[in-house]
Design an enzyme around this catalytic site. Structure first.
Site, short mmCIF file in Angstrom:
data_model
loop_
_atom_site.label_atom_id
_atom_site.label_comp_id
_atom_site.label_asym_id
_atom_site.label_seq_id
_atom_site.Cartn_x
_atom_site.Cartn_y
_atom_site.Cartn_z
N LYS A 1 69.35 -4.41 70.86
CA LYS A 1 68.03 -4.19 71.45
C LYS A 1 68.15 -3.22 72.61
O LYS A 1 69.22 -3.05 73.20
CB LYS A 1 67.41 -5.51 71.93
CG LYS A 1 68.23 -6.28 72.98
CD LYS A 1 68.09 -5.81 74.42
CE LYS A 1 68.90 -6.68 75.37
NZ LYS A 1 69.02 -6.07 76.72
N ASP B 1 67.93 -14.00 76.20
CA ASP B 1 67.60 -12.93 75.26
C ASP B 1 67.53 -13.41 73.81
O ASP B 1 67.05 -12.67 72.94
CB ASP B 1 68.64 -11.80 75.33
CG ASP B 1 68.41 -10.85 76.49
OD1 ASP B 1 67.37 -10.98 77.16
OD2 ASP B 1 69.27 -9.98 76.72
#
Length: 286
Positions: free
Chosen positions: A16, A142
């Site tokens: 990401k 996350d």
């Protein structure tokens, strides 16, 4: 309990990017309030899984830097799913590590998320995405975004997610030879912690920035050098707490042309932004 299966291969764990990252304050529990924008890129670790009748969890990896002990996020994720569901089998897991470690690309969190999603299917434990995300959040802030699998605006410690539809540009990602400790960044007294919270529409329409970047650049000359070089070619920022930095290009060829000029002492790669994680696509396959 399902019968032991053949190896289920090629479960992606994508990286990401934090397209922006604002630190709004520090909570009483020590965690920080954030506003950030996540987008996946089409560069992934890959995992294979084999269901076993016995409850042991075994991890193999192609990288010596991945330690398969009780602190490993992949094994912790699998163990958490076992404990939550009461599943009495186990798994043999093989990790093909392709993403830089400790670079702010979320590789470890993504590996854990893929483990939860894949084993939930392979073990037939049938937890919902929300239930998996709750397990993931206990392991790392996350992890939920990787489990949900869509580009997202995130608030809180990163767990409150709102799906967003972004352009999917090409990125040149540089991975400096530096391991930045996320804990050290968030504990540093010089980290800005007072960026005002803003509505998503306001945030999306103003220039994007990373509140951790100035601090990390000041402490890690390799990050400063990589970012300085990349800014000559494209709008560029650091992702997460670093060390990786990325530049945004509208065309793949532009990103590849810049990569071809990368100084020999730097490592980088070109990847495309993705609003839907390849993990979600893989989930629909046998």
């Amino acid at each position: 309990m399902p019968a032991p299966a053949a190896i289920s291969r090629n479960w992606p764990a994508p990286a990401k990017l934090n397209l922006f990252l604002h630190i709004n304050g520090r909570r009483a529990d020590g965690y920080h309030e954030l506003q950030t924008l996540f987008q996946f890129i089409d560069c992934c670790d890959m995992l294979d899984f084999k269901v076993t009748e016995t409850p042991e969890l075994i991890l193999h990896s192609n990288m010596s830097g991945v330690v398969a002990d009780s602190d490993n996020l992949i094994l912790r994720a699998a163990k958490s799913l076992q404990q939550t569901t009461g599943f009495n089998g186990g798994a043999e897991i093989r990790l093909d590590k392709r993403l830089p470690m400790g670079g702010g690309l979320g590789g470890g969190s993504s590996d854990a998320a893929t483990t939860l999603v894949a084993l939930n299917k392979l073990w037939h434990t049938q937890l919902s995405t929300e239930e998996l995300a709750k397990i993931g959040l206990k392991l790392g802030a996350d992890i939920p975004v990787f489990i949900h699998g869509f580009a997202a605006f995130a608030e809180g410690v990163g767990e409150r997610l709102q799906a967003v539809n972004l352009s999917e540009p090409w990125y040149l990602v540089i991975a400096p030879d530096a391991h930045v400790s996320t804990a050290d960044v968030f504990q540093d007294p010089l980290l800005p912690r007072d960026t005002p919270k803003l509505a998503i529409d306001t945030l999306m329409s103003q220039p994007w920035a990373n509140d951790c970047q100035k601090l990390v650049v000041s402490k890690y000359p390799q990050v400063a050098k990589a970012l300085g070089w990349l800014l000559e070619y494209a709008p560029s920022r650091m992702t997460g707490t670093g060390a990786c930095v990325f530049g945004e290009f509208t065309q793949q060829q532009q990103a590849l042309a810049a990569l071809a000029k990368l100084p020999s002492e730097m490592q980088g790669f070109v990847a495309q932004g993705m609003n839907l994680s390849p993990l979600i696509t893989r989930l629909s396959h046998p």
